[in-house]
Design a protein around this motif. Sequence first.
Motif, PDB file in Angstrom:
ATOM      1  N   ASN A 148       0.794  -1.235   0.000  1.00 57.14           N
ATOM      2  CA  ASN A 148       0.000   0.000   0.000  1.00 57.14           C
ATOM      3  C   ASN A 148       0.829   1.291   0.000  1.00 57.14           C
ATOM      4  OD1 ASN A 148      -2.335  -1.440  -0.024  1.00 57.14           O
ATOM      5  ND2 ASN A 148      -2.627  -1.371   2.208  1.00 57.14           N
ATOM      6  N   ALA A 149       2.167   1.192   0.022  1.00 56.53           N
ATOM      7  CA  ALA A 149       2.977   2.407   0.093  1.00 56.53           C
ATOM      8  C   ALA A 149       2.682   3.330  -1.092  1.00 56.53           C
ATOM      9  CB  ALA A 149       4.446   2.040   0.130  1.00 56.53           C
ATOM     10  N   GLU A 150       2.585   2.736  -2.277  1.00 55.71           N
ATOM     11  CA  GLU A 150       2.400   3.552  -3.471  1.00 55.71           C
ATOM     12  C   GLU A 150       1.043   4.268  -3.450  1.00 55.71           C
ATOM     13  OE1 GLU A 150       3.579   1.455  -6.939  1.00 55.71           O
ATOM     14  OE2 GLU A 150       3.484   3.249  -8.205  1.00 55.71           O
ATOM     15  N   ALA A 151       0.004   3.516  -3.042  1.00 60.42           N
ATOM     16  CA  ALA A 151      -1.345   4.100  -3.007  1.00 60.42           C
ATOM     17  C   ALA A 151      -1.432   5.212  -1.956  1.00 60.42           C
ATOM     18  CB  ALA A 151      -2.372   3.017  -2.717  1.00 60.42           C
ATOM     19  N   LEU A 162      -0.512   1.373   5.613  1.00 63.58           N
ATOM     20  CA  LEU A 162       0.836   0.921   5.265  1.00 63.58           C
ATOM     21  C   LEU A 162       1.118  -0.450   5.889  1.00 63.58           C
ATOM     22  CD1 LEU A 162       3.456   1.836   3.795  1.00 63.58           C
ATOM     23  CD2 LEU A 162       4.282   2.623   6.005  1.00 63.58           C
ATOM     24  N   GLY A 163       1.711  -1.332   5.087  1.00 59.11           N
ATOM     25  CA  GLY A 163       1.954  -2.707   5.545  1.00 59.11           C
ATOM     26  C   GLY A 163       3.089  -2.854   6.533  1.00 59.11           C
ATOM     27  N   VAL A 164       3.119  -2.010   7.550  1.00 62.13           N
ATOM     28  CA  VAL A 164       4.139  -2.102   8.594  1.00 62.13           C
ATOM     29  C   VAL A 164       3.430  -2.060   9.953  1.00 62.13           C
ATOM     30  CG1 VAL A 164       6.154  -1.002   9.626  1.00 62.13           C
ATOM     31  CG2 VAL A 164       5.816  -0.895   7.174  1.00 62.13           C
ATOM     32  N   THR A 165       3.621  -3.070  10.772  1.00 64.95           N
ATOM     33  CA  THR A 165       2.950  -3.108  12.066  1.00 64.95           C
ATOM     34  C   THR A 165       3.941  -3.396  13.185  1.00 64.95           C
ATOM     35  OG1 THR A 165       1.854  -4.901  10.865  1.00 64.95           O
ATOM     36  CG2 THR A 165       0.535  -3.723  12.497  1.00 64.95           C
ATOM     37  N   ALA A 166       3.730  -2.706  14.292  1.00 64.79           N
ATOM     38  CA  ALA A 166       4.487  -3.024  15.499  1.00 64.79           C
ATOM     39  C   ALA A 166       3.654  -4.043  16.264  1.00 64.79           C
ATOM     40  CB  ALA A 166       4.709  -1.774  16.325  1.00 64.79           C
ATOM     41  N   PHE A 176       4.841  -7.201   2.193  1.00 62.49           N
ATOM     42  CA  PHE A 176       5.335  -6.674   0.918  1.00 62.49           C
ATOM     43  C   PHE A 176       4.214  -6.500  -0.096  1.00 62.49           C
ATOM     44  CE2 PHE A 176       9.629  -8.937   1.753  1.00 62.49           C
ATOM     45  CZ  PHE A 176      10.050  -7.859   2.521  1.00 62.49           C
ATOM     46  N   ALA A 177       4.423  -5.563  -1.004  1.00 65.99           N
ATOM     47  CA  ALA A 177       3.540  -5.427  -2.154  1.00 65.99           C
ATOM     48  C   ALA A 177       3.953  -6.459  -3.204  1.00 65.99           C
ATOM     49  CB  ALA A 177       3.633  -4.025  -2.734  1.00 65.99           C
ATOM     50  N   ASN A 178       5.261  -6.677  -3.291  1.00 63.02           N
ATOM     51  CA  ASN A 178       5.816  -7.702  -4.167  1.00 63.02           C
ATOM     52  C   ASN A 178       7.082  -8.198  -3.460  1.00 63.02           C
ATOM     53  OD1 ASN A 178       6.329  -4.743  -5.401  1.00 63.02           O
ATOM     54  ND2 ASN A 178       8.235  -5.909  -5.353  1.00 63.02           N
ATOM     55  N   PRO A 179       7.589  -9.377  -3.820  1.00 63.29           N
ATOM     56  CA  PRO A 179       8.742  -9.891  -3.072  1.00 63.29           C
ATOM     57  C   PRO A 179       9.924  -8.917  -3.134  1.00 63.29           C
ATOM     58  CG  PRO A 179       7.839 -11.588  -4.489  1.00 63.29           C
ATOM     59  CD  PRO A 179       7.142 -10.314  -4.854  1.00 63.29           C
TER      60      PRO A 179
END
Lengths: 552, 310
Positions: A148-151, A162-166, A176-179
């Motif tokens: 989702n970073a790009e969107a 954003l695909g980052v979680t604590a 990841f969006a892609n590997p």
Amino acid sequence: MRTPGQQLLLLGLGSVLAIALIMALLSWASGGSGAGAGVDPETGTITLVLDTEPPQMNSSLSADAISGRVLGHIMEGLTRQDANNELVPGVAERWEVTESGATFWLRNDAKWSDGKPVTAHDFVFAWRNTVDPNSASEYANIMFGIRNAEAISAGKLPLTALGVTAVNDRELRIEFANPVPYFARMTSFSTFYPIREDFYRSTQGRYASSADTLLYNGPFVMERWVHGAHIRLVKNPRYWNRDEIKLNVIDFPYFTTDGNTIINLFRDGKIAMADIGQQNIQEAQLQGWTINSFSEGALFYVEFNHRPGHVTRNRNFRKAIQYALDSSEEVNRVIKIPGYAPGRSLFPEWLDGVDDSFRKEYPVREVSPDWDKAREHLELARKELGLERFPPIMLLTGDSPVANKVSEYYQETLKQALGLEVRIDVQIFKQRLAKMLAGDFDLVMAGWSADYADPLAYGELFHSANAQNRGRYRNPEMDRQIAIARTSTDPRTRMDAFGRIQDIVVDDAVILPEYERGRLYVVDPALSGLVRRVVGFDPDFTYARIVDKVSQ
Amino acid sequence: MWRYTLTRLLQGIITIWFIATATFLAMHAVPGNPLAGDKAMTAEIQANLEAKYGLDKPVSQQYLIYMGNLMRGDLGISYTQKNREVNDIIREHFPVSATLGIIAIIFAALGGVLFGALTALYRNKWPDTVIMLMVIVGISVPSFVIAAFAQLALVRINGALGFSLLPVAGWGTVAHMIVPSLVLGLGTMAYLTRLMRSSMLEIVNSDYIRTANAKGLPATRIFTHHQLRNAILPVVTVLGPAIAAITTGGFVVELVFAIPGLGRYFVQAVQQLDYTVIMGTTVFFGAFLVLMVIAVDLLYGWIDPRVRLN
């Protein structure tokens, strides 16, 4: 009775005294302090020159080498590069990267300079800030491998997507969006450094604008920052790996880009290290200094304009130029700076393949200069284009001394070999960029240095959608190979794709590699353990120490 | 006198407005994107950046916004030093340039008057020849050459002595100021020497000196009270513009001696198309120059009533 001459003498003496007084007053008012020797073993201090004031010390927005150099010493990411440029644990003590994501486990003794622990939340906050469209980070795209970073950057999704979680304070999970097989190495890069939210908010929009609006978690902290004049880093007593840090102070009291000034400061023993420009090589040799050379890893190349309406769109025309020019001659007889290596491939020498260097595993197809072949291709191009004569070729170039020499070499060679008329269009930086973007050139001198140590950094340059592809090269096969390299997780499949890309670049004459740039520098013999590197901040003094000159 | 002062101030404000407008238009007419860098950005990132700096609006609107901010004294944030306000850049670096400039001007004025008087006093003798030769060098050799030579000389002197007599570069102490300000003031010093010499020589042949001699005044008194005082007037005249020129023109000296002055920002901003810094430094230096000229004009009116406008 005094004569007029004596009178003047008295006046002169008086004015010298007056000047001395005024200067003493002004210096007292400015409150400045002098700088010490280049290497001072007693205090464990080294003194250095910084090119300019660091333009942006907010790590989530920073995109330049000078800020990166300072940040590299005062901050630390999840991972870091050691003295041999190997990837070693930083804030994270271990990690795991899979096809769909990565998990980092943070050490419990990593602390901020105010004593609070560095947590997974600090990374989440910093990375979100990078992709936030409001903060407009130039390096937002380096995060685009994360889901989702790009969107988010385009304003289509909220920051929290954003695909980052604590997971907790000490576990950070990334989707990841892609590997991204090289993700762990990327986290040593400055954009991925942590920022603590409560401190960031307390600075009220002025984060990283001065020494006390920054919070540190690296080997050093910034003790003093006089804008445009002086930066002083001192050892961080709270750094988890403090026992490995030998220097007490890294001092930057000189900000200048003037090559002669830098050499003079080094001669005077005021700085511990100096870059040597082309005009100072002789001087350095005369002084009997040991001159070190190091390959920066940046590739410089001639880019063709593949847009319709340019003769350089014709493959045979490009092949003619490819056969006419000789990168070895260019480096050895035109540029003549030690440390420069002739460019042969889109992929510089330092990149790794599967087990060995990429260039050893996938040797590049050599094109040796051959003017007869060049003329044959030119004749074919003439027929295909239906031209009587070729129009003058516009060569867009920068205003550096090297660019001047090289463009004259091209002009002369292409005239002799092919009878082509080359017009040199010298432009200062921003204007050259504007013309590159507008496609206002036939040939342009360009360069690229990688932000991360994977062949993809170079391999994707000539994708039809890449903004860096200024010649607008379009080739479905190229795009297909890049897609394989981007999405595959099997190292062999990826490297095969890069091998194919390397071949396309040569066979289709997409670009002409010119040289891999080198740097020359001298170091005070009393300073040891200085690290130079291709990707990441450079030079690195983290592991440096002061040695006895005699024992060397 | 009050009306005269007011008129001059009003003219000054119009001049500054004109400088700001002309710079703004010229700057936007230069091709190139101030936000572009080595690395190409995706369209979204580019758009985000343009929105952040307000470059997505039409130029006319940008002009109005800029002028509004200028009137409030807000010069904006630099494009290249992304975390610094232009106000801060000027506040932090102008005092350095001013310090350097003031010392240079003092050197230049004192040296010019002294050497000029000397040459006139020993006209056509060896001090005259030697000094005038140096004056020619001072006027004709550009400051970057002199700066480089001076620095090299320092390195050699320090090397020969085995300790640092004077620092090679840097800023902060009296020792750091001596050589750069001498180098910076040298051109002006040479110019003033020549001016002083010719004005002294002109006066030597004037009627009132002859009268003073005929009255039997001692030579020393004639020299200090009649010659020197009268000869110094034209020097004072050119001092005003010279102060402005030296304070704003120290770019080369600042670069060579690694001095954190404003001159560097002034020049580099243009090369890097740093819109806000170009505007800020130009308007600031412009205003400074205008103020200096007004101050000199007013000073004249005060010294010499004949200059006063009616």
